[in-house]
Design an enzyme around this catalytic site. Structure first.
Site, PDB file in Angstrom:
ATOM      1  N   ASP A 169       0.845  -1.193   0.000  1.00  0.00           N
ATOM      2  CA  ASP A 169       0.000   0.000   0.000  1.00  0.00           C
ATOM      3  C   ASP A 169       0.885   1.249   0.000  1.00  0.00           C
ATOM      4  OD1 ASP A 169      -2.288   1.835   0.427  1.00  0.00           O
ATOM      5  OD2 ASP A 169      -3.337  -0.022   0.892  1.00  0.00           O
ATOM      6  N   HIS A 229      -2.689   3.180  -4.760  1.00  0.00           N
ATOM      7  CA  HIS A 229      -2.055   2.783  -3.492  1.00  0.00           C
ATOM      8  C   HIS A 229      -0.622   2.285  -3.724  1.00  0.00           C
ATOM      9  CE1 HIS A 229      -5.491   3.477  -0.919  1.00  0.00           C
ATOM     10  NE2 HIS A 229      -6.267   2.922  -1.825  1.00  0.00           N
ATOM     11  N   ASP A 292      -8.709  -0.618  -5.987  1.00  0.00           N
ATOM     12  CA  ASP A 292      -9.613   0.421  -5.478  1.00  0.00           C
ATOM     13  C   ASP A 292      -8.907   1.774  -5.433  1.00  0.00           C
ATOM     14  OD1 ASP A 292      -7.891  -0.623  -3.456  1.00  0.00           O
ATOM     15  OD2 ASP A 292      -9.064   0.450  -1.957  1.00  0.00           O
ATOM     16  N   GLU A 293      -9.698   2.810  -5.349  1.00  0.00           N
ATOM     17  CA  GLU A 293      -9.240   4.169  -5.071  1.00  0.00           C
ATOM     18  C   GLU A 293      -8.040   4.575  -5.925  1.00  0.00           C
ATOM     19  OE1 GLU A 293     -10.751   4.290  -0.428  1.00  0.00           O
ATOM     20  OE2 GLU A 293      -8.653   3.792  -0.780  1.00  0.00           O
TER      21      GLU A 293
END
Ligand SMILES: [Zn+2]
Length: 351
Positions: A169, A229, A292-293
């Site tokens: 991450d 990330h 994600d994101e």
């Protein structure tokens, strides 16, 4: 006549739990026998039971026997691999199921043990959903192997079957790589009040976690986040971003605009090399690629990303993410793995 014990409880609830009258006292020397299987098959399950009971200060001596026994393990596959039937009577326990069912059953047996022994009951159980798991982020906070093993015990005692291990991450990269040592030299550490905070898992650490999980019949699903990330990886390899950095391993939470550049061949090569190493390390069925994101801010201004979109005939940046995700999915499929991702990987459509 005494009332049946009604306070037996398990988390998650078993499908069927029927309290019965009486109690089985735990003898200091527990005799265990196996029906329909071999004594060798008995050992892994009994060793687990011994470990778990000793954590509850109920250390047991046990012996395998062919005669009368307090615990009888019956090898009898149920309707699913995790199904088991556990009957606790004043004179003994009968646990039937497959070897995985046995492990779930001795987990229930451990949880049900209270002072004075086991409450009598009959339990018939199997998970309602095939995925019954827990996710752990070791990037924001690093967990040494011993703590992961403690968690795996708790997962197993809750009769879960999957450990989802979030390994990369913005705030840290936790998996040692043969091809990219800078991931552990740079990406595994962040500055916290002038001190380096972090850590990583070696191939031996991973093997130890996998062995421990396997003994508990838990599947481990590794997660390598992409294309967002990625700050920790970009701190070591700024050339894999759109504008070249420099970057630092993130010290705060949040969603960062700098992500892997989807237009540079070096990014695809990096991600496939990492996934190749993950496939070597993890024998399970699944590899999770996050997804994600991922803000598209940098991709909109990046000549390499825009050129990639033209070459692949993509309409927008969401589709560019889908292209990258599909490419990783093909790579994993060719290695015999199934790719998993968070729901946002669907935003640009998937084939
Ligand atoms: Zn780019």
């Amino acid at each position: 006549m005494t009332e049946p014990t009604s306070d037996i409880s398990l988390i998650p609830l078993a499908q069927k739990m029927e309290p019965k009258t009486g109690r089985l006292r735990v003898p200091s020397n527990l005799r265990i026998r196996v029906e329909g299987g071999s004594t060798e098959q008995l050992h892994p399950t009994v060793s687990l039971l011994g470990q778990w009971l000793s954590q509850k200060d109920a250390s047991i001596q046990w012996q395998a026997t062919h005669e009368e026994a307090e615990i009888q393990l019956v090898l009898q596959p149920g309707p699913s691999s995790e199904a088991y039937r556990l009957e606790i009577r004043p004179d003994g326990v009968i646990l039937s199921g497959s070897e995985t069912g046995w492990v779930r059953g001795v987990a229930a047996l451990t949880v049900l043990l209270e002072e004075g022994g086991w409450p009598c009951c009959v339990i018939e159980d199997a998970p309602r959903f095939s995925w019954r798991g827990m996710h752990l982020d070791v990037c924001r906070h690093f967990y040494p192997v011993d703590r992961i093993k403690r968690l795996l015990d708790l997962i197993a005692l809750h009769r879960m079957n999957t450990f989802h291990w979030h390994l990369t991450d913005d705030q840290g990269w936790r998996l040692a790589s043969k091809a990219y040592p800078a991931l552990t030299q740079v990406s595994a550490w962040r500055d916290r009040d002038g001190q380096a905070y972090g850590g990583y898992y070696t191939a031996e650490d991973v093997a130890e976690v996998l062995r421990y999980a396997q003994q508990r019949h838990i599947e481990v699903v590794p997660e390598i986040e992409m294309p967002g990330h990625a700050m920790a990886a970009l701190a070591a390899f700024p050339e894999l971003s759109c504008h070249g950095g420099p970057f630092e391993v993130a010290n705060t939470c949040g969603i960062f605009d700098d992500v892997y550049c989807a237009g540079k061949p070096a990014t695809v090569e990096f991600l496939e090399t990492i996934l190749g190493e993950v496939v070597e390390l993890f024998p399970g069925r699944y590899v999770h690629i996050g997804g994600d994101e991922c803000p598209k801010t940098r991709w909109k201004d990046c000549p390499d990303c825009q050129a990639q979109m033209k070459t692949q005939r993509l309409q927008n940046e969401d589709q560019l993410q889908s292209w990258l995700v599909s490419r990783m999915g093909d790579f994993l499929q060719a290695k015999g793995k199934r790719m998993l991702g968070w729901d946002e990987i669907l935003e640009g459509g998937l084939p």
